[in-house]
Design a protein around this motif. Sequence first.
Motif, PDB file in Angstrom:
ATOM      1  N   ARG A   1       0.837  -1.201   0.000  1.00 52.47           N
ATOM      2  CA  ARG A   1       0.000   0.000   0.000  1.00 52.47           C
ATOM      3  C   ARG A   1       0.873   1.253   0.000  1.00 52.47           C
ATOM      4  N   THR A   2       1.934   1.246   0.814  1.00 56.71           N
ATOM      5  CA  THR A   2       2.856   2.378   0.850  1.00 56.71           C
ATOM      6  C   THR A   2       3.586   2.504  -0.477  1.00 56.71           C
ATOM      7  N   GLU A   3       3.980   1.381  -1.040  1.00 60.04           N
ATOM      8  CA  GLU A   3       4.649   1.395  -2.348  1.00 60.04           C
ATOM      9  C   GLU A   3       3.768   2.067  -3.397  1.00 60.04           C
ATOM     10  N   GLN A   4       2.515   1.674  -3.464  1.00 66.06           N
ATOM     11  CA  GLN A   4       1.596   2.251  -4.447  1.00 66.06           C
ATOM     12  C   GLN A   4       1.439   3.759  -4.239  1.00 66.06           C
ATOM     13  N   THR A   5       1.306   4.165  -2.973  1.00 65.07           N
ATOM     14  CA  THR A   5       1.110   5.582  -2.658  1.00 65.07           C
ATOM     15  C   THR A   5       2.341   6.401  -3.003  1.00 65.07           C
ATOM     16  N   TYR A   6       3.517   5.934  -2.594  1.00 64.12           N
ATOM     17  CA  TYR A   6       4.747   6.676  -2.848  1.00 64.12           C
ATOM     18  C   TYR A   6       5.036   6.797  -4.340  1.00 64.12           C
ATOM     19  N   VAL A   7       4.861   5.713  -5.070  1.00 62.95           N
ATOM     20  CA  VAL A   7       5.106   5.751  -6.515  1.00 62.95           C
ATOM     21  C   VAL A   7       4.127   6.713  -7.189  1.00 62.95           C
ATOM     22  N   LEU A   8       2.871   6.678  -6.767  1.00 64.50           N
ATOM     23  CA  LEU A   8       1.860   7.579  -7.330  1.00 64.50           C
ATOM     24  C   LEU A   8       2.297   9.030  -7.210  1.00 64.50           C
ATOM     25  N   TRP A   9       2.765   9.439  -6.011  1.00 64.22           N
ATOM     26  CA  TRP A   9       3.096  10.843  -5.801  1.00 64.22           C
ATOM     27  C   TRP A   9       4.426  11.226  -6.445  1.00 64.22           C
ATOM     28  N   VAL A  10       5.349  10.317  -6.520  1.00 65.52           N
ATOM     29  CA  VAL A  10       6.604  10.624  -7.217  1.00 65.52           C
ATOM     30  C   VAL A  10       6.334  10.809  -8.707  1.00 65.52           C
ATOM     31  N   VAL A  11       5.486   9.972  -9.271  1.00 60.94           N
ATOM     32  CA  VAL A  11       5.134  10.105 -10.696  1.00 60.94           C
ATOM     33  C   VAL A  11       4.422  11.432 -10.947  1.00 60.94           C
ATOM     34  N   ARG A  12       3.497  11.805 -10.066  1.00 58.17           N
ATOM     35  CA  ARG A  12       2.798  13.082 -10.234  1.00 58.17           C
ATOM     36  C   ARG A  12       3.760  14.263 -10.111  1.00 58.17           C
ATOM     37  N   TYR A  13       4.713  14.145  -9.224  1.00 60.29           N
ATOM     38  CA  TYR A  13       5.738  15.186  -9.068  1.00 60.29           C
ATOM     39  C   TYR A  13       6.564  15.331 -10.346  1.00 60.29           C
ATOM     40  N   ILE A  14       6.943  14.215 -10.947  1.00 59.41           N
ATOM     41  CA  ILE A  14       7.730  14.237 -12.184  1.00 59.41           C
ATOM     42  C   ILE A  14       6.912  14.845 -13.317  1.00 59.41           C
ATOM     43  N   ARG A  15       5.646  14.471 -13.403  1.00 61.19           N
ATOM     44  CA  ARG A  15       4.782  15.016 -14.464  1.00 61.19           C
ATOM     45  C   ARG A  15       4.565  16.509 -14.268  1.00 61.19           C
ATOM     46  N   TYR A  16       4.431  16.937 -13.014  1.00 61.55           N
ATOM     47  CA  TYR A  16       4.269  18.362 -12.715  1.00 61.55           C
ATOM     48  C   TYR A  16       5.476  19.151 -13.223  1.00 61.55           C
ATOM     49  N   ASN A  17       6.636  18.526 -13.208  1.00 58.68           N
ATOM     50  CA  ASN A  17       7.868  19.186 -13.664  1.00 58.68           C
ATOM     51  C   ASN A  17       8.253  18.802 -15.093  1.00 58.68           C
ATOM     52  N   GLN A  18       7.235  18.557 -15.920  1.00 55.44           N
ATOM     53  CA  GLN A  18       7.424  18.299 -17.346  1.00 55.44           C
ATOM     54  C   GLN A  18       8.388  17.138 -17.633  1.00 55.44           C
TER      55      GLN A  18
END
Length: 328
Positions: A31-48
């Motif tokens: 569950r933590t893995e899914q959550t952390y990966v989700l937010w890291v991916v969103r962070y990367i997308r936010y920064n183009q």
Amino acid sequence: MDDIPHPLPAKPVKLMDQFRFWLRQNQYSYRTEQTYVLWVVRYIRYNQLRHPSTMGAKEIQAFLSYMSVQRHCSPSTQKIVLNALNCFYRRFLQQDYGELNFRQSKRKPRIPAVFSEQEAQAVIALLSEPSQLICELLYGAGLRVSEALRIRIKDLDFDRMIITVHQGKGDKDRRTLLPKSCEERLRQQIAIASNLYEMDRKNGVGPAWMPHALSRKYSGAGSQRIWQFIFPSKEPARDPETGIIRRHHYHQDNVRKHVKQAAAEAEITKLCGPHTFRHSFATHLLEKGYDIRTVQELLGHSDVSTTERYLHVMNRGGLGVISPLDRG
């Protein structure tokens, strides 16, 4: 089987696969893995889609402030995002980013929706099995729907009328009460699970899924009857991680759908779902005068302030104030 880790390459090449591999090596929950990966991916997308190693405090601050100012996220969500990025940078990449200065989210008071006792019973009465028994456990024992679905035969103690919850929120174990009114049907449900277990053994279906640490500690335990889920799925399915055909537990989306349909049929006008039964469990116990620390323990809250929010929805008629309109 969305709570079973998906397989990863033996030598991951993609950055997110490498991060997932590292999280599993360090025994983070799926569950933590899914959550952390989700937010890291969103962070990367936010920064183009810039590579994280080329970014640092400036970009992290901007993303956290964006979550607060533009996305209006709660303080708890912002904290999860910060924890995910902190783990990704400082522990996985071993790249420090110094002090952060960002716009922090403000806590907005949220009062949970709660069923009255009559509403809870009305919704439960309109449910079919196994959703009915599952929701009785949510309301009668304060379980989360994911916790109820992961109950195994060994977790029920009928002598002491106790349910042991394993790997609840925060990966914590706890004990809660087993409602007497559910005892007979739980025994029937165990019989159903046991019959499916025997049938699966004859048909060559694989053992019950076990978390990695348990599968190593109790090798072969998944093939024993006591480790079977008491709410098994209708059909066996392929384990996405190992490819083994096995019978997992009933899916929580089915429970959500059935509760939504039953609430509409019962003409419940408040926003509700399976978790509303857990809110109602806490509120109704407090209304009956049970100690807040006892309720906290049954719910598995680490902080009593989380439990205290149910004090705001207790049936006190506006905190005991009589409306001027109602005065004779």
